[in-house]
Design a protein around this motif. Structure first.
Motif, PDB file in Angstrom:
ATOM      1  N   MET A 177       0.849  -1.184   0.000  1.00 27.08           N
ATOM      2  CA  MET A 177       0.000   0.000   0.000  1.00 27.08           C
ATOM      3  C   MET A 177       0.885   1.233   0.000  1.00 27.08           C
ATOM      4  N   ILE A 178       0.861   1.971  -1.093  1.00 29.83           N
ATOM      5  CA  ILE A 178       1.717   3.132  -1.248  1.00 29.83           C
ATOM      6  C   ILE A 178       0.962   4.412  -0.893  1.00 29.83           C
ATOM      7  N   LEU A 179       1.708   5.516  -0.843  1.00 27.43           N
ATOM      8  CA  LEU A 179       1.135   6.840  -0.579  1.00 27.43           C
ATOM      9  C   LEU A 179       0.649   6.999   0.862  1.00 27.43           C
ATOM     10  N   GLY A 180       1.233   6.226   1.782  1.00 27.21           N
ATOM     11  CA  GLY A 180       0.886   6.366   3.189  1.00 27.21           C
ATOM     12  C   GLY A 180      -0.191   5.409   3.644  1.00 27.21           C
ATOM     13  N   ASN A 181      -0.639   5.586   4.887  1.00 26.82           N
ATOM     14  CA  ASN A 181      -1.656   4.697   5.451  1.00 26.82           C
ATOM     15  C   ASN A 181      -2.858   5.460   5.985  1.00 26.82           C
ATOM     16  N   ILE A 182      -3.048   6.685   5.499  1.00 22.75           N
ATOM     17  CA  ILE A 182      -4.205   7.490   5.897  1.00 22.75           C
ATOM     18  C   ILE A 182      -4.977   7.871   4.639  1.00 22.75           C
ATOM     19  N   CYS A 183      -6.261   7.571   4.622  1.00 25.29           N
ATOM     20  CA  CYS A 183      -7.107   7.757   3.444  1.00 25.29           C
ATOM     21  C   CYS A 183      -7.936   9.034   3.580  1.00 25.29           C
ATOM     22  N   THR A 184      -8.239   9.648   2.439  1.00 25.76           N
ATOM     23  CA  THR A 184      -9.034  10.880   2.465  1.00 25.76           C
ATOM     24  C   THR A 184     -10.529  10.628   2.302  1.00 25.76           C
ATOM     25  N   ARG A 185     -10.932   9.363   2.140  1.00 24.30           N
ATOM     26  CA  ARG A 185     -12.358   9.067   1.968  1.00 24.30           C
ATOM     27  C   ARG A 185     -12.873   8.142   3.066  1.00 24.30           C
ATOM     28  N   PRO A 186     -14.067   8.410   3.561  1.00 20.10           N
ATOM     29  CA  PRO A 186     -14.663   7.549   4.583  1.00 20.10           C
ATOM     30  C   PRO A 186     -15.572   6.486   3.959  1.00 20.10           C
ATOM     31  N   CYS A 187     -15.063   5.310   3.734  1.00 21.10           N
ATOM     32  CA  CYS A 187     -15.888   4.204   3.227  1.00 21.10           C
ATOM     33  C   CYS A 187     -16.336   3.341   4.397  1.00 21.10           C
ATOM     34  N   GLY A 188     -17.597   2.937   4.377  1.00 18.83           N
ATOM     35  CA  GLY A 188     -18.179   2.245   5.520  1.00 18.83           C
ATOM     36  C   GLY A 188     -17.658   0.850   5.772  1.00 18.83           C
ATOM     37  N   PHE A 189     -16.942   0.257   4.809  1.00 17.38           N
ATOM     38  CA  PHE A 189     -16.486  -1.128   4.938  1.00 17.38           C
ATOM     39  C   PHE A 189     -15.012  -1.248   5.275  1.00 17.38           C
ATOM     40  N   CYS A 190     -14.260  -0.152   5.186  1.00  8.48           N
ATOM     41  CA  CYS A 190     -12.800  -0.236   5.166  1.00  8.48           C
ATOM     42  C   CYS A 190     -12.175   0.180   6.496  1.00  8.48           C
ATOM     43  N   ALA A 191     -11.168  -0.589   6.928  1.00  5.40           N
ATOM     44  CA  ALA A 191     -10.520  -0.343   8.215  1.00  5.40           C
ATOM     45  C   ALA A 191      -9.329   0.603   8.124  1.00  5.40           C
ATOM     46  N   VAL A 192      -8.948   1.034   6.917  1.00  2.00           N
ATOM     47  CA  VAL A 192      -7.831   1.962   6.773  1.00  2.00           C
ATOM     48  C   VAL A 192      -8.197   3.294   7.421  1.00  2.00           C
ATOM     49  N   ARG A 193      -7.241   3.886   8.118  1.00  2.00           N
ATOM     50  CA  ARG A 193      -7.501   5.129   8.847  1.00  2.00           C
ATOM     51  C   ARG A 193      -7.879   6.280   7.908  1.00  2.00           C
ATOM     52  N   ARG A 194      -8.756   7.169   8.387  1.00  2.00           N
ATOM     53  CA  ARG A 194      -9.115   8.366   7.644  1.00  2.00           C
ATOM     54  C   ARG A 194      -8.479   9.572   8.304  1.00  2.00           C
ATOM     55  N   GLY A 195      -8.205  10.594   7.489  1.00  2.00           N
ATOM     56  CA  GLY A 195      -7.643  11.804   8.067  1.00  2.00           C
ATOM     57  C   GLY A 195      -6.894  12.614   7.029  1.00  2.00           C
ATOM     58  N   ARG A 196      -5.924  13.396   7.502  1.00  2.00           N
ATOM     59  CA  ARG A 196      -5.110  14.241   6.626  1.00  2.00           C
ATOM     60  C   ARG A 196      -3.759  13.563   6.413  1.00  2.00           C
ATOM     61  N   PRO A 197      -3.483  13.065   5.212  1.00  2.00           N
ATOM     62  CA  PRO A 197      -2.248  12.311   4.988  1.00  2.00           C
ATOM     63  C   PRO A 197      -1.011  13.206   4.924  1.00  2.00           C
ATOM     64  N   GLU A 198       0.134  12.563   5.122  1.00  2.00           N
ATOM     65  CA  GLU A 198       1.419  13.212   4.931  1.00  2.00           C
ATOM     66  C   GLU A 198       1.757  13.238   3.433  1.00  2.00           C
ATOM     67  N   PRO A 199       2.722  14.075   3.022  1.00  2.00           N
ATOM     68  CA  PRO A 199       3.177  14.031   1.620  1.00  2.00           C
ATOM     69  C   PRO A 199       3.703  12.638   1.268  1.00  2.00           C
TER      70      PRO A 199
END
Length: 301
Positions: free
Chosen positions: A67-89
């Protein structure tokens, strides 16, 4: 003419995990070796971040979905356990670390996915391009990408395709009626258009998509989605059971039995998919390397 199986759907609400969703842990120390390599090189996997039930099995095969581009996602999907928030560069040296991991693990088929990065003008497409090209230069591995929808930005999609991945995967995830509840800001027709554009741009490239079952979809809705995917040239399909990562996520509507997954697999092949993986534990990158063996056989059938 092939006789296809009937699909019987039970509407019973699940109370506990059925026996077919319990699996033994694999033996051997390859699990440890894969985890150690990922830890040493500070790499993220969707296996860990999405709490995939297959991660021990995949690690034991020395495979992982990076999983590239960090581990914080910008979208809130109801099924996914990946963290939401403001990602780093995006990490500047991530492509080099990925190539080193692929080399150490001796991988022949690599899956790259990412969190959704709506904060970036190109959605992370340039980062995808760099990771693909560097891994191929240093290892010669076959590369599959599982991308977000880039908000429909075709220039971003073209940049990823310029790296000529061997497999382009974009999951539609569920039927259109459930999109707002399951996928939030995603759009069903946008996802279909992405798959269609990818296939038209690189006709020789395998295109792939996947759905989770057990969210409340009907037989008619699922058949319509499979037909839509074939209409845009989608070659490969994965169907798996939705499992809620925790109590705060979308609930499971029902547990689909293995025989129903087998029936769906037969229906999908009859519709013309060149490769189908359909089963309770199937995920979009589960045994991803097997797609080429099946596609090659269908090409020469």
């Amino acid at each position: 003419m092939q006789k296809l199986p009937l699909i019987h759907v039970s509407e019973d609400r699940p109370r506990r995990l059925p026996p077919w969703l319990k699996k033994p842990l694999p033996r051997g120390n390859e699990d440890f070796l894969t985890q150690r390599t990922l830890r040493d090189l500070r790499l993220e996997t969707v296996c860990e971040n999405a709490r995939c039930p297959n991660r021990a099995e995949c690690y034991s095969r020395r495979t992982a979905t990076f999983m590239i581009l960090g581990n914080i996602c910008t979208r809130p999907c109801g099924f996914c356990a990946v963290r939401r928030g403001r990602p780093e560069p995006p990490p500047a040296d991530e492509a080099e670390r990925l190539a080193e991991a692929v080399s150490r693990l001796g991988l022949r088929h690599v899956v790259l996915t990412s969190v959704t990065r709506d904060d970036l003008p190109d959605g992370g497409a340039e980062h995808f391009y760099r990771c693909i090209t560097l891994i191929r230069q240093k290892t010669g591995a076959r590369i599959e990408v599982l991308t977000p929808d880039f908000l429909g930005n075709l220039a971003a999609l073209e940049r990823v395709l310029e790296a000529r991945p061997d497999v382009f995967n974009h999951n539609v995830e569920t039927v259109p009626r459930l999109y707002r509840r399951v996928r939030g800001k995603a759009d069903y027709n946008r996802s279909l258009s992405l798959l269609q554009y990818a296939k038209k741009t690189l006709p020789e490239m395998v295109t792939k998509s996947g759905l989770m079952l057990g969210l409340g979809e009907t037989i008619e809705e699922l058949l319509a989605v499979l037909a839509d995917l074939r209409s845009v040239g989608c070659d490969a399909l994965t169907l798996g059971q939705y499992l809620a990562p925790g109590p705060s996520y979308l609930p499971v509507h029902r547990y689909v039995p293995p025989e129903e997954f087998a029936a769906w697999g037969q229906w999908a092949r009859a519709l013309g998919f060149r490769y189908v993986a359909s089963g309770p534990f199937v995920r979009s990158s589960y045994h991803a390397d097997e797609v080429f063996a099946h596609v090659d056989r269908s090409d020469h059938a």
